[in-house]
Design an enzyme around this catalytic site. Structure first.
Site, PDB file in Angstrom:
ATOM      1  N   TYR A  27       3.023   9.866   0.676  1.00 51.61           N
ATOM      2  CA  TYR A  27       3.962   9.287   1.614  1.00 51.61           C
ATOM      3  C   TYR A  27       5.402   9.879   1.470  1.00 51.61           C
ATOM      4  O   TYR A  27       5.899   9.324   0.419  1.00 51.61           O
ATOM      5  CB  TYR A  27       3.677   7.715   1.667  1.00 51.61           C
ATOM      6  CG  TYR A  27       2.645   7.293   2.186  1.00 51.61           C
ATOM      7  CD1 TYR A  27       1.636   8.321   2.932  1.00 51.61           C
ATOM      8  CD2 TYR A  27       1.872   6.242   2.092  1.00 51.61           C
ATOM      9  CE1 TYR A  27       0.275   7.486   3.521  1.00 51.61           C
ATOM     10  CE2 TYR A  27       1.064   5.488   2.473  1.00 51.61           C
ATOM     11  CZ  TYR A  27      -0.012   6.490   3.074  1.00 51.61           C
ATOM     12  OH  TYR A  27      -1.118   5.959   3.503  1.00 51.61           O
ATOM     13  N   ASP A  45       0.833  -1.216   0.026  1.00 46.52           N
ATOM     14  CA  ASP A  45      -0.093   0.167  -0.005  1.00 46.52           C
ATOM     15  C   ASP A  45       0.872   1.339  -0.118  1.00 46.52           C
ATOM     16  O   ASP A  45       1.726   1.515   0.796  1.00 46.52           O
ATOM     17  CB  ASP A  45      -0.866  -0.098   1.257  1.00 46.52           C
ATOM     18  CG  ASP A  45      -1.697   1.265   1.242  1.00 46.52           C
ATOM     19  OD1 ASP A  45      -2.784   1.450   0.396  1.00 46.52           O
ATOM     20  OD2 ASP A  45      -1.633   2.110   2.219  1.00 46.52           O
TER      21      ASP A  45
HETATM   22  N1  LIG Z   1      -5.848   5.525   4.403  1.00 46.18           N
HETATM   23  C1  LIG Z   1      -5.191   6.273   5.444  1.00 46.18           C
HETATM   24  O1  LIG Z   1      -5.808   7.322   5.654  1.00 46.18           O
HETATM   25  C2  LIG Z   1      -4.387   5.838   6.169  1.00 46.18           C
HETATM   26  C3  LIG Z   1      -3.668   6.423   7.333  1.00 46.18           C
HETATM   27  C4  LIG Z   1      -2.499   5.833   8.225  1.00 46.18           C
HETATM   28  C5  LIG Z   1      -1.805   5.025   7.604  1.00 46.18           C
HETATM   29  N2  LIG Z   1      -2.402   4.175   6.393  1.00 46.18           N
HETATM   30  C6  LIG Z   1      -1.792   3.077   6.030  1.00 46.18           C
HETATM   31  O2  LIG Z   1      -1.491   1.989   6.825  1.00 46.18           O
HETATM   32  C7  LIG Z   1      -0.452   1.731   7.146  1.00 46.18           C
HETATM   33  C8  LIG Z   1       0.052   1.369   8.486  1.00 46.18           C
HETATM   34  O3  LIG Z   1      -0.302   2.579   9.405  1.00 46.18           O
HETATM   35  P1  LIG Z   1       0.774   2.407  10.565  1.00 46.18           P
HETATM   36  O4  LIG Z   1       2.180   2.524  10.485  1.00 46.18           O
HETATM   37  O5  LIG Z   1       0.161   3.775  11.498  1.00 46.18           O
HETATM   38  O6  LIG Z   1       0.300   1.153  11.476  1.00 46.18           O
HETATM   39  P2  LIG Z   1       0.973   0.323  12.448  1.00 46.18           P
HETATM   40  O7  LIG Z   1       1.408  -0.866  11.712  1.00 46.18           O
HETATM   41  O8  LIG Z   1      -0.135   0.218  13.531  1.00 46.18           O
HETATM   42  O9  LIG Z   1       2.205   1.269  13.177  1.00 46.18           O
HETATM   43  C9  LIG Z   1       3.444   1.128  12.836  1.00 46.18           C
HETATM   44  C10 LIG Z   1       4.415   1.785  13.627  1.00 46.18           C
HETATM   45  O10 LIG Z   1       4.148   1.431  14.961  1.00 46.18           O
HETATM   46  C11 LIG Z   1       5.481   1.161  15.432  1.00 46.18           C
HETATM   47  N3  LIG Z   1       5.420   0.020  16.518  1.00 46.18           N
HETATM   48  C12 LIG Z   1       5.712  -0.052  17.805  1.00 46.18           C
HETATM   49  N4  LIG Z   1       5.570  -1.192  18.233  1.00 46.18           N
HETATM   50  C13 LIG Z   1       5.155  -1.830  17.430  1.00 46.18           C
HETATM   51  C14 LIG Z   1       4.713  -3.342  17.493  1.00 46.18           C
HETATM   52  N5  LIG Z   1       4.676  -4.078  18.609  1.00 46.18           N
HETATM   53  N6  LIG Z   1       4.021  -3.803  16.424  1.00 46.18           N
HETATM   54  C15 LIG Z   1       4.095  -3.235  15.252  1.00 46.18           C
HETATM   55  N7  LIG Z   1       4.324  -1.873  15.124  1.00 46.18           N
HETATM   56  C16 LIG Z   1       4.932  -1.235  16.426  1.00 46.18           C
HETATM   57  C17 LIG Z   1       6.211   0.750  14.329  1.00 46.18           C
HETATM   58  O11 LIG Z   1       7.656   1.027  14.586  1.00 46.18           O
HETATM   59  P3  LIG Z   1       8.872   0.210  13.899  1.00 46.18           P
HETATM   60  O12 LIG Z   1       8.754   0.767  12.378  1.00 46.18           O
HETATM   61  O13 LIG Z   1      10.048   0.804  14.636  1.00 46.18           O
HETATM   62  O14 LIG Z   1       8.672  -1.206  13.849  1.00 46.18           O
HETATM   63  C18 LIG Z   1       5.700   1.767  13.281  1.00 46.18           C
HETATM   64  O15 LIG Z   1       6.353   3.091  13.537  1.00 46.18           O
HETATM   65  C19 LIG Z   1       0.480   2.894   6.593  1.00 46.18           C
HETATM   66  O16 LIG Z   1       1.909   2.517   5.958  1.00 46.18           O
HETATM   67  C20 LIG Z   1      -0.221   3.384   5.298  1.00 46.18           C
HETATM   68  O17 LIG Z   1       0.052   2.477   4.268  1.00 46.18           O
HETATM   69  C21 LIG Z   1      -3.505   4.737   5.656  1.00 46.18           C
END
Ligand SMILES: NC(=O)c1ccc[n+]([C@@H]2O[C@H](COP(=O)([O-])OP(=O)(O)OC[C@H]3O[C@@H](n4cnc5c(N)ncnc54)[C@H](OP(=O)(O)O)[C@@H]3O)[C@@H](O)[C@H]2O)c1
Length: 303
Positions: free
Chosen positions: A50, A45
């Protein structure tokens, strides 16, 4: 890796979200991408915004270094946010896709989502953009993000292609989509519907919900995993993780994938070890009791 249907695609139930990829160097991009592919992830995705385009650029460079990968994966991107506005104009949608294709170094994307609803949208204009992008072979399927059922219905008054996905925030702590549905006709705060029944609508219309920020609480406030603000939840995740021989992050993954809406989890971690934990849990089916125990341990109450 659990496989789900998204439109005509046989997609991995875990997708790698590339929002946070823009901060990585080439070595770390290789590491997270190799881990994703080895773990069975075939769905990626993106969004034009981004890292101001840098995530797509780094991903494109990875594809160049690894010939043969592009044909084995599905690439999704999003458009419609720029310069302090949401923009569903034909001109912007087409221009944005062309920019994404060029940064990714590919001829087409498998799916295009409209990132956030533009209240000034004209369904006919979106339809024209989708027609053009589909007939020119630049986009194979279309979806939305952060939209409610009536907004999708409004789009569909002109758009002919099926809406295959809707990307929405969903996690154990940000579970409004299921909470309001379990508090129907109550007068408590949990009964407030913030999404006009998007969960049920998506199941009826065969639209895949893609759960973004699956391990975050609030709006990017941090992960609830190993977070002292959520002691009961972490205790419960640990207990169930031990039972299945997985990690807490794995249990939080299985919790989302247990829902019969067949959601896709968009993982955002850029840490290979964490991504492995997420992939390893995708085939685990929690019991109904475990699902509700986890839900309640996050502080949600059943009426
Ligand atoms: N459509 C929309 O409006 C929208 C909005 C936001 C996001 N998105 C999409 O959703 C994806 C995921 O969003 P997200 O990155 O906020 O989601 P997430 O997977 O919930 O969060 C990942 C972040 O949490 C950290 N983290 C800390 N502890 C963790 C653990 N135990 N397990 C997993 N992660 C941990 C990760 O750090 P590390 O990297 O250091 O492991 C990373 O910075 C984005 O990449 C994007 O593609 C879409």
């Amino acid at each position: 890796m659990k496989i789900i249907d998204i439109g005509n695609m046989k997609a991995s139930a875990v997708s790698l979200g590339c929002m946070r990829m823009s901060a990585l160097d080439e070595k770390r991009v290789d590491a997270i991408m190799d881990t994703a592919l080895e773990g069975g992830i075939n769905y990626f995705d993106h969004a034009d915004i981004y890292g101001a385009g840098n995530s797509e650029r780094l991903f494109g460079e990875y594809l160049k270094r690894h010939a043969g990968v592009r044909d084995k994966i599905f690439i999704q991107t999003k458009c419609a946010i720029h310069d302090g506005q949401f923009d569903f104009s034909k001109e912007h949608i087409v221009k944005s896709v062309e920019g994404s294709l060029s940064r990714l170094g590919v001829d087409y994307v498998d799916a295009l989502l409209l990132h956030r609803p533009d209240t000034l949208m004209e369904p006919e204009e979106v339809a024209e953009a989708f027609e053009l992008l589909e007939s020119s072979g630049k986009v194979r399927a279309f979806g939305v993000s952060n939209q409610n059922p009536m907004q999708i219905e409004l789009l569909k008054t002109a758009v002919k292609q099926p809406i295959i996905a809707n990307q929405l925030q969903f996690s154990i702590t940000e579970a409004g989509m299921v909470t309001s549905g379990m508090n129907v006709n109550m007068k408590n705060a949990e009964s407030v519907v913030h999404d006009t029944g998007v969960l049920e609508y998506s199941r009826i219309k065969n639209i895949t919900i893609q759960a973004w920020s699956p391990f975050q609480y609030g709006f990017f406030e941090g992960s609830f995993i190993d977070n002292e603000k959520f002691p009961k939840l972490n205790e419960k995740l640990s207990e169930i993780a031990e039972r299945y021989g997985i990690t807490k992050t794995g249990v939080a993954t299985a919790w989302i994938l247990r829902h019969p809406a067949n959601m896709q989890l968009i993982a955002g971690t850029m840490t290979p070890a964490r991504l492995k934990e997420i992939c390893n849990a995708s085939d685990i089916t929690l019991t109904r009791a475990e699902w509700y125990e986890i839900y309640r341990s996050a502080g949600h109450c059943l009426p």
